[in-house]
Design an enzyme around this catalytic site. Structure first.
Site, PDB file in Angstrom:
ATOM      1  N   GLU A  91       0.840  -1.210   0.000  1.00 43.47           N
ATOM      2  CA  GLU A  91       0.000   0.000   0.000  1.00 43.47           C
ATOM      3  C   GLU A  91       0.874   1.258   0.000  1.00 43.47           C
ATOM      4  O   GLU A  91       0.535   2.259  -0.634  1.00 43.47           O
ATOM      5  CB  GLU A  91      -0.936  -0.038   1.212  1.00 43.47           C
ATOM      6  CG  GLU A  91      -2.041  -1.095   1.032  1.00 43.47           C
ATOM      7  CD  GLU A  91      -2.728  -1.505   2.320  1.00 43.47           C
ATOM      8  OE1 GLU A  91      -2.054  -1.528   3.373  1.00 43.47           O
ATOM      9  OE2 GLU A  91      -3.933  -1.806   2.292  1.00 43.47           O
ATOM     10  N   GLU A 125      -3.455 -10.018   4.114  1.00 45.05           N
ATOM     11  CA  GLU A 125      -4.243  -9.670   5.309  1.00 45.05           C
ATOM     12  C   GLU A 125      -5.292 -10.717   5.680  1.00 45.05           C
ATOM     13  O   GLU A 125      -5.476 -11.025   6.856  1.00 45.05           O
ATOM     14  CB  GLU A 125      -4.926  -8.303   5.119  1.00 45.05           C
ATOM     15  CG  GLU A 125      -3.984  -7.114   5.225  1.00 45.05           C
ATOM     16  CD  GLU A 125      -3.322  -6.733   3.920  1.00 45.05           C
ATOM     17  OE1 GLU A 125      -3.355  -7.545   2.961  1.00 45.05           O
ATOM     18  OE2 GLU A 125      -2.780  -5.619   3.835  1.00 45.05           O
TER      19      GLU A 125
HETATM   20  N1  COA Z   1       4.453  -7.641  11.661  1.00 39.26           N
HETATM   21  C1  COA Z   1       5.261  -7.879  12.703  1.00 39.26           C
HETATM   22  N2  COA Z   1       6.375  -8.639  12.615  1.00 39.26           N
HETATM   23  C2  COA Z   1       6.659  -9.180  11.419  1.00 39.26           C
HETATM   24  C3  COA Z   1       5.846  -8.970  10.291  1.00 39.26           C
HETATM   25  C4  COA Z   1       4.702  -8.158  10.442  1.00 39.26           C
HETATM   26  N3  COA Z   1       3.885  -7.866   9.409  1.00 39.26           N
HETATM   27  N4  COA Z   1       6.372  -9.668   9.252  1.00 39.26           N
HETATM   28  C5  COA Z   1       7.483 -10.266   9.717  1.00 39.26           C
HETATM   29  N5  COA Z   1       7.662  -9.984  11.023  1.00 39.26           N
HETATM   30  C6  COA Z   1       8.745 -10.429  11.906  1.00 39.26           C
HETATM   31  C7  COA Z   1       8.587 -11.906  12.270  1.00 39.26           C
HETATM   32  O1  COA Z   1       7.690 -12.045  13.370  1.00 39.26           O
HETATM   33  C8  COA Z   1      10.004 -12.252  12.622  1.00 39.26           C
HETATM   34  O2  COA Z   1      10.287 -11.752  13.926  1.00 39.26           O
HETATM   35  P1  COA Z   1      11.185 -12.642  14.946  1.00 39.26           P
HETATM   36  O3  COA Z   1      12.528 -12.755  14.292  1.00 39.26           O
HETATM   37  O4  COA Z   1      11.211 -11.805  16.182  1.00 39.26           O
HETATM   38  O5  COA Z   1      10.495 -13.945  15.075  1.00 39.26           O
HETATM   39  C9  COA Z   1      10.836 -11.439  11.648  1.00 39.26           C
HETATM   40  O6  COA Z   1       9.982 -10.375  11.190  1.00 39.26           O
HETATM   41  C10 COA Z   1      11.264 -12.230  10.425  1.00 39.26           C
HETATM   42  O7  COA Z   1      10.099 -12.797   9.848  1.00 39.26           O
HETATM   43  P2  COA Z   1       9.950 -14.384   9.542  1.00 39.26           P
HETATM   44  O8  COA Z   1       8.496 -14.689   9.465  1.00 39.26           O
HETATM   45  O9  COA Z   1      10.773 -15.171  10.485  1.00 39.26           O
HETATM   46  O10 COA Z   1      10.605 -14.461   8.092  1.00 39.26           O
HETATM   47  P3  COA Z   1      10.292 -15.523   6.967  1.00 39.26           P
HETATM   48  O11 COA Z   1      11.343 -15.310   5.956  1.00 39.26           O
HETATM   49  O12 COA Z   1      10.124 -16.882   7.530  1.00 39.26           O
HETATM   50  O13 COA Z   1       8.853 -15.078   6.346  1.00 39.26           O
HETATM   51  C11 COA Z   1       7.196 -13.516   5.541  1.00 39.26           C
HETATM   52  C12 COA Z   1       8.703 -13.849   5.693  1.00 39.26           C
HETATM   53  C13 COA Z   1       7.093 -12.110   4.980  1.00 39.26           C
HETATM   54  C14 COA Z   1       6.551 -14.516   4.584  1.00 39.26           C
HETATM   55  C15 COA Z   1       6.520 -13.618   6.921  1.00 39.26           C
HETATM   56  O14 COA Z   1       7.269 -12.855   7.867  1.00 39.26           O
HETATM   57  C16 COA Z   1       5.099 -13.108   6.959  1.00 39.26           C
HETATM   58  O15 COA Z   1       4.198 -13.759   6.480  1.00 39.26           O
HETATM   59  N6  COA Z   1       4.899 -11.887   7.537  1.00 39.26           N
HETATM   60  C17 COA Z   1       3.571 -11.330   7.703  1.00 39.26           C
HETATM   61  C18 COA Z   1       3.089 -10.745   6.392  1.00 39.26           C
HETATM   62  C19 COA Z   1       1.688 -10.171   6.569  1.00 39.26           C
HETATM   63  O16 COA Z   1       0.766 -10.871   6.897  1.00 39.26           O
HETATM   64  N7  COA Z   1       1.574  -8.854   6.346  1.00 39.26           N
HETATM   65  C20 COA Z   1       0.315  -8.163   6.472  1.00 39.26           C
HETATM   66  C21 COA Z   1       0.137  -7.695   7.848  1.00 39.26           C
HETATM   67  S1  COA Z   1      -1.370  -6.801   8.048  1.00 39.26           S
END
Ligand code: COA
Length: 255
Positions: free
Chosen positions: A113, A133
């Site tokens: 966004e 989301e």
């Molecule tokens: N909000 C808060 N923390 C987030 C985040 C988010 N949207 N996206 C990633 N993080 C944090 C993870 O909790 C993790 O923290 P930690 O190291 O303290 O555990 C760190 O960032 C690394 O993320 P991780 O999930 O371990 O990396 P990955 O490579 O396995 O996966 C993604 C990457 C992007 C696929 C995954 O982090 C994800 O799905 N994030 C959420 C995306 C999302 O739903 N966004 C919309 C939110 S409204």
């Protein structure tokens, strides 16, 4: 500490997301800082282009901070998360300067966004776009179903928002969402910004606002602003102000 940094180097300003440990996820502090930086940029006439970038991480921005918004009550979620995000991203979208998002890695949710609120996007080949989301039980809230649907075909936004499909950089470019795919999106954005230096700042600003009015980005305000700029340059306006200040009846020249 998470943040958004603003640096200005000559005619080019850079807004940089800085929360790499959390994949540059948007925290409340980052929203507040982005708002403050937009207020600074609104008054900054020497800047000709704003680049939106992020600290190197697996994601340009993995969206809004799930832990932060997850702790909010439903009403605070609506008031202080969704509506603040809207207001601040709108503020970025409506800057008078052209804006370029340099998307070096994945842009998900609020990260997508944010990029959508910019005028132009450059993507790294490995970067993908997603609206995840619904997978965490909410809906895109910072204009992902609205502004994004003006830039991508509706079925593509539905694939992303309803089915969780990621959009590759190549497809995003083919669909016109990204202007270019580049191994170094920030360098490409800087080269684009350099080209703006030779163009008229006023013509560029007015062209941006005209296009915004055409696509419905704050249309009524854009029409009033353009009308205000036109009449503000008139002799009638100068006469009206002078007559008021000198307590006399104006004699409008009609030009
Ligand atoms: N909000 C808060 N923390 C987030 C985040 C988010 N949207 N996206 C990633 N993080 C944090 C993870 O909790 C993790 O923290 P930690 O190291 O303290 O555990 C760190 O960032 C690394 O993320 P991780 O999930 O371990 O990396 P990955 O490579 O396995 O996966 C993604 C990457 C992007 C696929 C995954 O982090 C994800 O799905 N994030 C959420 C995306 C999302 O739903 N966004 C919309 C939110 S409204």
């Amino acid at each position: 500490m998470s943040g958004v940094d603003l640096s200005i180097d000559g005619a080019v300003a850079t807004l940089r997301l800085d929360n790499p440990d959390k994949l540059n996820a948007f925290t409340p502090d980052m929203l507040t800082q982005l708002d403050q930086h937009c207020a600074t940029l609104e008054r900054e006439r020497s800047v000709r282009c704003v680049i939106v970038a992020a600290q190197p991480a697996k994601a340009f921005c993995a969206g809004a901070d799930i832990i932060a918004w997850g702790a909010l009550s439903p009403f605070d979620f609506a008031r202080h998360w969704v509506r603040d995000g809207h207001r601040i991203f709108d503020r970025l979208a409506r800057l008078s300067h052209p804006t370029i998002a340099a998307i070096g890695a994945h842009a998900f949710g609020g990260g997508l966004e944010l990029a959508t609120a910019c005028d132009i996007r450059v993507m790294a080949p490995r970067a993908t776009l997603a609206l995840p989301e619904t997978q965490v039980g909410i809906v895109p809230g910072w204009s992902g179903t609205q502004r994004l649907t003006r830039l991508l075909p509706e079925p593509v936004v539905k694939e992303m928002a309803l089915f969780g499909r990621r959009l590759s950089a190549e497809r995003a470019c083919a669909l016109g969402f990204a202007a270019e795919v580049s191994d170094d999106p920030e360098a490409t954005a800087r080269a684009m910004a350099g080209k703006l230096a030779g163009t008229s700042p006023m013509a560029t600003e007015v062209a941006k606002y005209q296009i915004h009015a055409a696509v419905g980005e704050d249309r009524s305000a854009m029409i009033e602003a353009l009308g205000g700029a036109m009449i503000g340059a008139s002799a009638d306006k100068a006469e009206g102000v002078d007559a008021f200040a000198n307590k006399r009846t104006p004699e409008f020249p009609g030009r």
